[in-house]
Design an enzyme around this catalytic site. Structure first.
Site, PDB file in Angstrom:
ATOM      1  N   ALA A 156      32.164  36.802  46.253  1.00 42.89           N
ATOM      2  CA  ALA A 156      33.523  36.669  45.704  1.00 42.89           C
ATOM      3  C   ALA A 156      33.618  37.572  44.480  1.00 42.89           C
ATOM      4  CB  ALA A 156      33.788  35.234  45.304  1.00 42.89           C
ATOM      5  N   LYS A 157      34.699  38.331  44.404  1.00 49.97           N
ATOM      6  CA  LYS A 157      34.927  39.124  43.190  1.00 49.97           C
ATOM      7  C   LYS A 157      35.738  38.230  42.254  1.00 49.97           C
ATOM      8  CE  LYS A 157      36.391  43.796  41.838  1.00 49.97           C
ATOM      9  NZ  LYS A 157      35.250  44.126  40.993  1.00 49.97           N
ATOM     10  N   ALA A 158      35.004  37.352  41.576  1.00 50.62           N
ATOM     11  CA  ALA A 158      35.633  36.319  40.750  1.00 50.62           C
ATOM     12  C   ALA A 158      35.449  36.645  39.277  1.00 50.62           C
ATOM     13  CB  ALA A 158      35.010  34.968  41.061  1.00 50.62           C
ATOM     14  N   TYR A 162      31.855  37.997  36.028  1.00 54.16           N
ATOM     15  CA  TYR A 162      31.755  39.151  35.142  1.00 54.16           C
ATOM     16  C   TYR A 162      31.175  38.814  33.775  1.00 54.16           C
ATOM     17  CZ  TYR A 162      33.198  42.023  38.827  1.00 54.16           C
ATOM     18  OH  TYR A 162      33.177  42.689  40.024  1.00 54.16           O
TER      19      TYR A 162
END
Ligand code: PMP
Length: 305
Positions: A156-158, A162
């Site tokens: 998931a690019k959540a 980051y």
């Protein structure tokens, strides 16, 4: 950052300076955002979005992993992105859509908060610097590991993921490097703070497999296809740290970083210490495709009239 005029928020365009959210929005406190970074390139015949479908698919997948329903169809959301480029009269841009849990109740459960969306786009040059595309970047192996597979999903690019990337990036910069590479939970090479990694040794191209806690990069996928078409053997596998030191060539891939060579790892020079010949060949083809200089045989470009 080079501000554009308008930002799309929940279906309406607002002025750049008015694109604000409440400080008690769930995403601000608990990292509940899902986003994409997409490039819009000026090509020989107008401008085009690179791999729009794949980015939209990954955005919806990221939301799905976190039980979040995006209140627009993929077609509607893609159209909103195109409208954002048009209203801002952009010829080339970096596009940043974000789905996030907004303001309602306080508490960890995101389900009590609305699913809000925004799309911004602005002009953005080479992420690691124009010069880096040729001369490469210096990298250190981070003391921070990427997320273990049963802790937080790296497919998931959540937004919350980051925080890991920020630790990797800050440590690298503090220590005088351009970028950091993290190992995965088991000690194999994972990825950069915002890039996937490719290793070339004896004409074979390696990249960490998807069990290496890396984001399934869309540039990574593009480079695998381009390299295979050139006839290279690609191995998606576990990569020990020391393989980086003895590589002939290394390069990063990412929407922001595009194809950026790595010139050293932990102060050990990689190959000649400059962009290697295979990296150059693949990088050149990548730019030819995104700039419309060769036929779009993979169907990766969505023209915006
Ligand atoms: N890994 C991470 C952690 C990233 O943030 C990115 C940038 N989105 C990538 C890899 C590269 O992915 P893509 O090629 O889809 O931009």
């Amino acid at each position: 950052m080079k501000e554009a005029e308008k930002i799309w928020m929940n279906g309406k365009f607002v002025d750049w300076k008015d694109a604000n959210i409440h400080v008690l929005s769930h995403v601000v406190h608990y990292g509940s955002g899902f986003f994409e970074g997409i490039r819009f390139y000026k090509t020989k015949n107008g401008s085009a979005i690179f791999r729009l479908k794949e980015h939209i698919d990954r955005l919806y997948d990221s939301a799905k992993i976190y039980r979040t329903e995006i209140p627009y169809s993929k077609a509607e959301f893609s159209e909103a992105m195109i409208e954002t480029l048009k209203i801002n009269k952009l010829e080339s841009a970096y596009i940043r859509p974000l789905i996030y849990r907004g303001y309602s109740e306080m508490g960890v459960n995101p389900k009590t908060c609305p699913v809000d969306s925004m799309i911004a786009a602005w002009e953005w040059g080479a992420y690691l610097g124009e010069e880096a595309l040729e001369s490469g970047v210096s990298v250190k192996i981070s003391s921070w590991r990427r997320l273990a597979p049963d802790t937080m999903p790296t497919m998931a690019k959540a937004s919350g993921n980051y925080l890991s990337s920020q630790l990797i990036k800050m440590e690298a910069l503090e220590d005088g490097y351009d970028e950091g590479i993290a190992l995965d939970y088991s000690g194999y090479v994972s990825e950069g703070s915002g890039e996937n990694l490719f290793i070339i040794k004896d004409n074979i191209i390696y990249t960490p497999a998807m069990n290496g806690s890396a984001l399934p990069g869309i540039t990574r996928d593009s480079i695998i296809k381009i390299a295979k078409d050139f006839g290279y053997e690609i191995k998606e596998t576990g990569i020990p740290r020391e393989m980086l030191y003895i590589a002939d060539e290394l390069f990063f891939t990412g929407t922001a970083a595009e194809v950026t060579p790595v010139s050293s790892v932990d102060k050990i020079k990689i190959g000649s210490g400059k962009r290697g010949p295979i990296t150059e060949k693949i990088q050149k083809r990548f730019f030819e495709i995104v700039k419309g200089e060769v036929e779009d045989k993979y169907g990766w470009l969505t023209e915006v009239k």
